[in-house]
Enzyme design. Structure first.
Site, PDB file in Angstrom:
ATOM      1  N   CYS A   1      55.852 -42.283 -49.440  1.00 22.62           N
ATOM      2  CA  CYS A   1      56.006 -42.903 -50.764  1.00 22.62           C
ATOM      3  C   CYS A   1      55.565 -41.927 -51.859  1.00 22.62           C
ATOM      4  O   CYS A   1      54.494 -41.346 -51.782  1.00 22.62           O
ATOM      5  CB  CYS A   1      55.140 -44.160 -50.831  1.00 22.62           C
ATOM      6  SG  CYS A   1      55.263 -44.990 -52.420  1.00 22.62           S
TER       7      CYS A   1
ATOM      8  N   CYS B   1      52.448 -52.311 -54.019  1.00 16.49           N
ATOM      9  CA  CYS B   1      53.492 -52.557 -53.022  1.00 16.49           C
ATOM     10  C   CYS B   1      52.893 -53.205 -51.784  1.00 16.49           C
ATOM     11  O   CYS B   1      51.721 -52.985 -51.466  1.00 16.49           O
ATOM     12  CB  CYS B   1      54.186 -51.257 -52.649  1.00 16.49           C
ATOM     13  SG  CYS B   1      55.620 -51.528 -51.579  1.00 16.49           S
TER      14      CYS B   1
ATOM     15  N   CYS C   1      54.816 -47.034 -46.854  1.00 13.82           N
ATOM     16  CA  CYS C   1      55.648 -45.926 -46.360  1.00 13.82           C
ATOM     17  C   CYS C   1      54.880 -44.609 -46.494  1.00 13.82           C
ATOM     18  O   CYS C   1      54.309 -44.318 -47.550  1.00 13.82           O
ATOM     19  CB  CYS C   1      56.948 -45.847 -47.151  1.00 13.82           C
ATOM     20  SG  CYS C   1      57.817 -47.418 -47.181  1.00 13.82           S
TER      21      CYS C   1
HETATM   22  S1  SF4 Z   1      58.389 -46.184 -50.694  1.00  9.81           S
HETATM   23 FE1  SF4 Z   1      56.465 -46.826 -51.658  1.00  9.81          FE
HETATM   24  S2  SF4 Z   1      57.098 -48.354 -53.182  1.00  9.81           S
HETATM   25 FE2  SF4 Z   1      58.829 -48.107 -51.765  1.00  9.81          FE
HETATM   26  S3  SF4 Z   1      58.536 -49.717 -50.217  1.00  9.81           S
HETATM   27 FE3  SF4 Z   1      57.529 -47.864 -49.445  1.00  9.81          FE
HETATM   28  S4  SF4 Z   1      55.380 -48.022 -50.087  1.00  9.81           S
HETATM   29 FE4  SF4 Z   1      56.572 -49.466 -51.301  1.00  9.81          FE
END
Ligand code: SF4
Length: 338
Positions: A67, A60, A64
């Protein structure tokens, strides 16, 4: 003993009704059952994979903090293998596929997911094909090439305040996540794709009032998740994140929902509802069992078949139905009032 022949008859019937491209996979699934009927004992069939979430990549471009499907490997299946697995799932009863990640548009600049979306709609005739994305890498050309095969595009957005997005880790450099959202919504309208929003409610956005912005965006569904801890992903020794500081209480979550009670398309998912009610396939096409608070993989469906692997998925079919997992999910059945 009666259960097995009945299940076999149902499977044969389904196989004969399937499109030709699916037929050979259907037969591949009938054969193991037939072997059981012909004298070998074994457990009965597992749940039907009606709705599957295929996280084909863990990579990614965002970071986040909560995540729960992190970049622990960079493995991705070759396109043909992914197609083979999807056809097997279709033959086993799949009606809806959701492509997720990681960020699905990162692989081959969105061509990989585009080709899978097209394959699922055109060849497998799946009633519902959707993608969950952070939206940052989607270009209009993608909609031109693949929009007609996609039922729903769900974009993750946790805040309409860029500072909060930055605190969460949702963003990349100077690009505005919120401005991008408006653009994506417009393209969904132009290319006839249902637009959905997903938000994770956490310590940093729990006090936000999103009524105005959600009403203006007018998504077909607004999924609101309570931030969830998964051992080995966003909490614990081998995790790539430390999500404890994002967690909110059930009461906090209820307060957020109450503030947004006038939004008719809201679909709340507390930790309790989320737990075990999703069929999750990872990048190797292994079902992930979250029953013990961590993701324990089955064997790959490509090696042992869907019927066998799904028994280790930990999937709670009853909770799936209870949380409204089955809904109007084909754009042909939606009244897209754009
Ligand atoms: S939650 Fe995880 S997979 Fe989704 S955008 Fe954020 S970092 Fe990327």
């Amino acid at each position: 003993m009666l259960r097995l022949p009945l299940a076999l008859a149902a499977l044969l019937l389904r196989a004969l009704r399937s499109p030709l491209s699916v037929l050979r996979w259907s037969l591949a699934h009938v054969w193991p059952r037939l072997r059981l009927v012909l004298g070998r004992s074994g457990p009965g069939p597992g749940p039907t994979p009606t709705s599957v979430n295929y996280h084909f990549t863990r990579r990614c471009n965002y970071k986040c903090g909560f995540c729960f499907h992190t970049a622990k490997t960079s493995f991705e299946l070759p396109l043909e293998e992914a197609r083979r697995g999807l056809a097997m799932l279709r033959a086993a009863g799949m009606e809806k596929i959701n492509f997720s990640g990681g960020e699905p548009f990162l692989t081959d600049r969105g061509e990989f997911v585009g080709k899978l979306v097209q394959f699922c709609k055109q060849e497998l005739k799946l009633p519902s094909v959707s993608i969950v994305s952070n939206g940052s890498l989607i270009r209009e050309r993608w909609f031109k090439n693949y929009g007609e095969y996609l039922d729903i595009l769900a974009i993750s957005c946790d805040s309409f305040d860029e500072e909060v997005n930055a605190l969460i880790g949702r963003g990349q450099g100077k690009k505005s996540h919120v401005e991008n959202l408006q653009k994506l919504r417009k393209w969904c309208q132009e290319y006839g794709v249902a637009f959905k929003l997903n938000s994770v409610i956490n310590r940093f956005n729990v006090e936000e009032d999103m009524n105005e912005q959600i009403k203006a965006l007018n998504p077909v569904r607004w999924k609101v998740f309570q931030c969830l801890l998964i051992d080995g992903e966003n909490v614990g020794e081998n995790a790539l994140r430390e999500a404890e500081k994002f967690v909110i209480s059930d009461e906090d979550f209820e307060r957020f929902l109450d503030r947004h009670r006038d939004i008719s398309c809201i679909v709340p998912e507390s930790n309790q509802k989320m737990k075990d009610s999703y069929l999750i396939l990872d990048e190797y096409m292994r079902f992930l069992n979250c029953r013990n608070g961590r993701k324990e993989p089955s064997k790959s469906i490509l090696d042992v078949g869907v019927e066998h692997a799904i028994k280790f998925s930990g999937f709670d079919e009853e909770m799936f139905l209870k949380r409204g997992g089955k809904y109007v999910w084909s754009k042909a059945d939606m009244k897209l009032e754009w």
